[in-house]
Design a protein around this motif. Structure first.
Motif, PDB file in Angstrom:
ATOM      1  N   LYS A  72       0.831  -1.200   0.000  1.00 46.73           N
ATOM      2  CA  LYS A  72       0.000   0.000   0.000  1.00 46.73           C
ATOM      3  C   LYS A  72       0.863   1.247   0.000  1.00 46.73           C
ATOM      4  CE  LYS A  72      -3.961  -2.099   2.277  1.00 46.73           C
ATOM      5  NZ  LYS A  72      -4.746  -2.178   3.514  1.00 46.73           N
ATOM      6  N   TRP A  75       2.311   1.892  -3.477  1.00 45.31           N
ATOM      7  CA  TRP A  75       1.391   2.483  -4.456  1.00 45.31           C
ATOM      8  C   TRP A  75       0.971   3.896  -4.080  1.00 45.31           C
ATOM      9  CZ3 TRP A  75       1.226   1.335  -9.208  1.00 45.31           C
ATOM     10  CH2 TRP A  75       1.543   0.051  -9.620  1.00 45.31           C
ATOM     11  N   LYS A  76       1.077   4.262  -2.813  1.00 41.83           N
ATOM     12  CA  LYS A  76       0.809   5.639  -2.405  1.00 41.83           C
ATOM     13  C   LYS A  76       1.982   6.544  -2.752  1.00 41.83           C
ATOM     14  CE  LYS A  76      -2.333   4.642   1.385  1.00 41.83           C
ATOM     15  NZ  LYS A  76      -2.533   4.686   2.837  1.00 41.83           N
ATOM     16  N   ASN A  77       3.130   5.934  -2.927  1.00 42.26           N
ATOM     17  CA  ASN A  77       4.339   6.685  -3.230  1.00 42.26           C
ATOM     18  C   ASN A  77       4.260   7.255  -4.644  1.00 42.26           C
ATOM     19  OD1 ASN A  77       7.003   7.341  -4.096  1.00 42.26           O
ATOM     20  ND2 ASN A  77       7.823   6.034  -2.486  1.00 42.26           N
ATOM     21  N   ARG A  81       4.003   5.362  -8.657  1.00 44.89           N
ATOM     22  CA  ARG A  81       3.022   5.702  -9.695  1.00 44.89           C
ATOM     23  C   ARG A  81       3.727   6.237 -10.931  1.00 44.89           C
ATOM     24  NH1 ARG A  81       0.379   7.968  -5.185  1.00 44.89           N
ATOM     25  NH2 ARG A  81       0.863  10.048  -5.972  1.00 44.89           N
TER      26      ARG A  81
END
Length: 141
Positions: A72, A75-77, A81
């Motif tokens: 998680k 993917w928040k980084n 992305r």
């Protein structure tokens, strides 16, 4: 002051105990980067896509459940992305460069070649991204 030291010690223990995702996970993720080019050359390979999705979900919910926090966070980084967008741009660049070099990208050999290149690059880049994030987190703690 004592509270800050205790919090920092707990955070340091959390990041130092965390090993990250296992190396065998990244080739599965890398397959997503290359399977579409291979499937264009061999349409029967489109059946592999749902299998990879299910395999990824099963592994994420069972074997990797304790490591979902890192996934998680990855993917928040913003960098992760950017990596995903970069892989799409890289796919177009590889197609254009191979086409400019006279390589028949639309053929079966071209599709498989581009698919393998994208799978290897996707695997290496995802593993490198995790390594960099873990190193940064451990250096900050």
């Amino acid at each position: 002051m004592i509270v800050q030291t205790a919090t920092k010690t707990t955070a340091t223990a959390d990041f130092n105990d965390f090993r990250g995702l296992p190396a065998w996970y990244f080739p599965i993720a890398g397959c997503f980067a290359g399977v579409f080019d291979v499937a264009r050359a061999y349409p029967t390979a489109y059946g592999v896509i749902p299998v990879l999705i299910v395999l990824n979900l099963v592994l994420s919910l069972t074997v990797l459940k304790t490591r979902m926090r890192l996934m998680k966070a990855l993917w928040k980084n913003k960098r992760t992305r950017l990596l995903a967008v970069g892989l799409v741009a890289l796919r177009f660049a590889v197609h254009a460069l191979l086409g400019a070099a006279g390589f028949a990208v639309g053929t079966a050999v071209g599709g498989v070649t581009v698919g393998l290149v994208m799978a290897v690059l996707g695997t290496a880049m995802a593993y490198g991204d995790q390594w960099l994030i873990l190193r940064t987190l451990r250096a900050q703690s």
